[in-house]
Design an enzyme around this catalytic site. Structure first.
Site, PDB file in Angstrom:
ATOM      1  N   LYS A   6      28.239  35.539  37.591  1.00 48.71           N
ATOM      2  CA  LYS A   6      28.603  36.632  36.685  1.00 48.71           C
ATOM      3  C   LYS A   6      28.546  36.246  35.196  1.00 48.71           C
ATOM      4  O   LYS A   6      28.298  37.097  34.351  1.00 48.71           O
ATOM      5  CB  LYS A   6      30.003  37.161  37.032  1.00 48.71           C
ATOM      6  CG  LYS A   6      30.015  37.960  38.331  1.00 48.71           C
ATOM      7  CD  LYS A   6      31.419  38.249  38.810  1.00 48.71           C
ATOM      8  CE  LYS A   6      31.956  39.518  38.268  1.00 48.71           C
ATOM      9  NZ  LYS A   6      33.196  39.950  38.963  1.00 48.71           N
ATOM     10  N   ASP A  52      34.306  46.137  36.213  1.00 46.25           N
ATOM     11  CA  ASP A  52      35.565  45.764  36.875  1.00 46.25           C
ATOM     12  C   ASP A  52      36.780  46.423  36.217  1.00 46.25           C
ATOM     13  O   ASP A  52      37.698  46.878  36.906  1.00 46.25           O
ATOM     14  CB  ASP A  52      35.750  44.235  36.855  1.00 46.25           C
ATOM     15  CG  ASP A  52      34.963  43.551  37.958  1.00 46.25           C
ATOM     16  OD1 ASP A  52      34.591  44.225  38.946  1.00 46.25           O
ATOM     17  OD2 ASP A  52      34.709  42.330  37.832  1.00 46.25           O
TER      18      ASP A  52
HETATM   19  P1  NAP Z   1      39.458  33.122  39.575  1.00 46.60           P
HETATM   20  O1  NAP Z   1      38.689  33.319  38.305  1.00 46.60           O
HETATM   21  O2  NAP Z   1      39.114  31.999  40.480  1.00 46.60           O
HETATM   22  O3  NAP Z   1      41.023  33.015  39.194  1.00 46.60           O
HETATM   23  C1  NAP Z   1      41.989  32.748  40.172  1.00 46.60           C
HETATM   24  C2  NAP Z   1      43.381  32.989  39.600  1.00 46.60           C
HETATM   25  O4  NAP Z   1      44.335  32.783  40.641  1.00 46.60           O
HETATM   26  C3  NAP Z   1      43.736  32.016  38.466  1.00 46.60           C
HETATM   27  O5  NAP Z   1      44.622  32.656  37.575  1.00 46.60           O
HETATM   28  C4  NAP Z   1      44.453  30.897  39.249  1.00 46.60           C
HETATM   29  O6  NAP Z   1      45.345  30.141  38.457  1.00 46.60           O
HETATM   30  C5  NAP Z   1      45.217  31.708  40.260  1.00 46.60           C
HETATM   31  N1  NAP Z   1      45.568  30.899  41.422  1.00 46.60           N
HETATM   32  C6  NAP Z   1      44.739  30.465  42.397  1.00 46.60           C
HETATM   33  N2  NAP Z   1      45.436  29.722  43.289  1.00 46.60           N
HETATM   34  C7  NAP Z   1      46.712  29.680  42.860  1.00 46.60           C
HETATM   35  C8  NAP Z   1      47.899  29.064  43.341  1.00 46.60           C
HETATM   36  N3  NAP Z   1      47.911  28.335  44.476  1.00 46.60           N
HETATM   37  N4  NAP Z   1      49.050  29.238  42.650  1.00 46.60           N
HETATM   38  C9  NAP Z   1      49.053  29.972  41.530  1.00 46.60           C
HETATM   39  N5  NAP Z   1      47.961  30.582  40.995  1.00 46.60           N
HETATM   40  C10 NAP Z   1      46.804  30.435  41.672  1.00 46.60           C
HETATM   41  O7  NAP Z   1      39.382  34.424  40.495  1.00 46.60           O
HETATM   42  P2  NAP Z   1      39.237  35.955  40.016  1.00 46.60           P
HETATM   43  O8  NAP Z   1      37.817  36.337  40.068  1.00 46.60           O
HETATM   44  O9  NAP Z   1      40.000  36.117  38.739  1.00 46.60           O
HETATM   45  O10 NAP Z   1      39.965  36.724  41.225  1.00 46.60           O
HETATM   46  C11 NAP Z   1      41.377  36.705  41.394  1.00 46.60           C
HETATM   47  C12 NAP Z   1      41.748  37.560  42.596  1.00 46.60           C
HETATM   48  O11 NAP Z   1      41.397  38.926  42.348  1.00 46.60           O
HETATM   49  C13 NAP Z   1      41.020  37.165  43.885  1.00 46.60           C
HETATM   50  O12 NAP Z   1      41.917  37.272  44.957  1.00 46.60           O
HETATM   51  C14 NAP Z   1      39.917  38.201  44.021  1.00 46.60           C
HETATM   52  O13 NAP Z   1      39.560  38.437  45.358  1.00 46.60           O
HETATM   53  C15 NAP Z   1      40.599  39.425  43.428  1.00 46.60           C
HETATM   54  N6  NAP Z   1      39.651  40.381  42.869  1.00 46.60           N
HETATM   55  C16 NAP Z   1      39.674  41.651  43.368  1.00 46.60           C
HETATM   56  C17 NAP Z   1      38.826  42.608  42.856  1.00 46.60           C
HETATM   57  C18 NAP Z   1      38.877  44.004  43.413  1.00 46.60           C
HETATM   58  O14 NAP Z   1      37.896  44.745  43.244  1.00 46.60           O
HETATM   59  N7  NAP Z   1      39.975  44.403  44.021  1.00 46.60           N
HETATM   60  C19 NAP Z   1      37.933  42.288  41.820  1.00 46.60           C
HETATM   61  C20 NAP Z   1      37.938  40.976  41.320  1.00 46.60           C
HETATM   62  C21 NAP Z   1      38.801  40.040  41.860  1.00 46.60           C
HETATM   63  P3  NAP Z   1      44.850  28.782  37.715  1.00 46.60           P
HETATM   64  O15 NAP Z   1      44.214  29.247  36.436  1.00 46.60           O
HETATM   65  O16 NAP Z   1      46.090  28.009  37.522  1.00 46.60           O
HETATM   66  O17 NAP Z   1      43.866  28.114  38.646  1.00 46.60           O
END
Ligand code: NAP
Length: 277
Positions: A70, A107
């Site tokens: 992305k 998004d």
């Molecule tokens: P990302 O860039 O990998 O970010 C992950 C986030 O989760 C970071 O803030 C990370 O914190 C945190 N995290 C991961 N493991 C953790 C833990 N064990 N304890 C505390 N914090 C933790 O992923 P993303 O793309 O932002 O996506 C985040 C979530 O949103 C995912 O579950 C994804 O499936 C969902 N999502 C949904 C949609 C939808 O259409 N509904 C769209 C996009 C994303 P750190 O910075 O400390 O690592």
């Protein structure tokens, strides 16, 4: 008489087998009787540029782009929408008739439209928002919440400096809370968003204390596997309006479909059921 080309679209990422986008767009194509196709494509990073350059020649009118491409794909677009520039990544490409590649990020749009559909009386200006997470999805959440007029956003992330970086970028309306005090964000918050992967199947549960959550808040979780996370279950049990994350996925797909296939698709219960199958 020359036959009209069959429009092709798809999604590029790696891995891609889990993607719900082919089912989603496939449902719309069938429903509106459009003679087109939507194809999942597993493309490695080193092949991304070649693949993107080749697709218009093969009859593609555009593609969705997902993890891990992305950000990289932004550099390959000739034009990038303001909202994609603000979010810092592209999830939708449009291959224009003049040969130019247009990059957009839908998004934030999907996030807001899902809240509006799921909680029709949601008022972004009613009070502060509390957001958990500072990854790619959080960027879309912050920029779109600011855009619709949320007065203040409280932000907390396990890795604090990522939240602070977002504060520097998005400005004074963002306030960063320490991870160990994240529960304090909920005091008086009118919009609560989990934009982290906590609570997702296979990931740790969210352990932030929720006792400060007000029944007046609208609570949403970007995680949609499971559909009802423990955050949403708790919020619902105290009387909050809750909105699950599946609708964001559905709504973010609509602008691409409309640009590629020329028809504004409905996001409704039939689509949800088709994607949940
Ligand atoms: P990302 O860039 O990998 O970010 C992950 C986030 O989760 C970071 O803030 C990370 O914190 C945190 N995290 C991961 N493991 C953790 C833990 N064990 N304890 C505390 N914090 C933790 O992923 P993303 O793309 O932002 O996506 C985040 C979530 O949103 C995912 O579950 C994804 O499936 C969902 N999502 C949904 C949609 C939808 O259409 N509904 C769209 C996009 C994303 P750190 O910075 O400390 O690592």
């Amino acid at each position: 008489m020359s036959e009209r080309k069959i429009p092709l679209a798809g999604v590029i990422g790696t891995p891609i087998a889990h993607s719900k986008s082919p089912r989603l767009h496939g449902h719309w194509l069938r429903r509106y009787g459009i003679n087109g196709h939507y194809i999942p494509m597993d493309v490695a990073s080193q092949d991304l540029e070649d693949a993107i350059r080749m697709l218009p020649k093969l009859g593609f009118v555009g593609v969705n782009v997902t993890i891990p491409h992305k950000e990289h794909v932004m550099t390959l677009a000739d034009l990038v929408s303001d909202r994609a520039a603000l979010i810092g990544s592209v999830n939708t490409l449009i291959f224009r008739a003049d040969g130019k590649i247009h990059g957009d990020n839908t998004d934030g749009y999907g996030f807001i439209e899902n809240l509006r559909q799921g909680a029709p009386d949601w008022d972004p200006a009613a009070g502060p928002a509390a957001v958990i997470g500072a990854g790619g999805a959080a960027r879309a959440v912050l920029s779109s919440l600011l855009d619709v007029g949320v007065p203040e956003i409280r932000l907390s992330n396990r890795t604090k400096n990522r939240a602070e970086a977002l504060q520097r970028e998005f400005g004074q309306r963002i306030q960063v809370f320490d991870w160990v005090q994240a529960g304090n964000m909920f005091d008086g918050a009118m919009t609560v968003v989990n934009a982290s992967s906590l609570g997702m199947d296979g990931a740790p549960e969210m352990r932030i204390p929720l006792d400060g959550l007000s029944p007046d808040a609208v609570v949403t979780d970007l995680v949609y596997t499971p559909l009802e996370t423990s955050l949403l279950a708790h919020a619902r049990s105290i009387g909050c309006r809750t909105v699950d994350g599946l609708g964001m996925l559905l709504f973010q797909a609509a602008p691409g479909f409309e640009r590629w296939f020329g028809l504004q698709p409905d996001v409704d219960e039939k689509l949800r059921q088709a994607v949940l199958l």
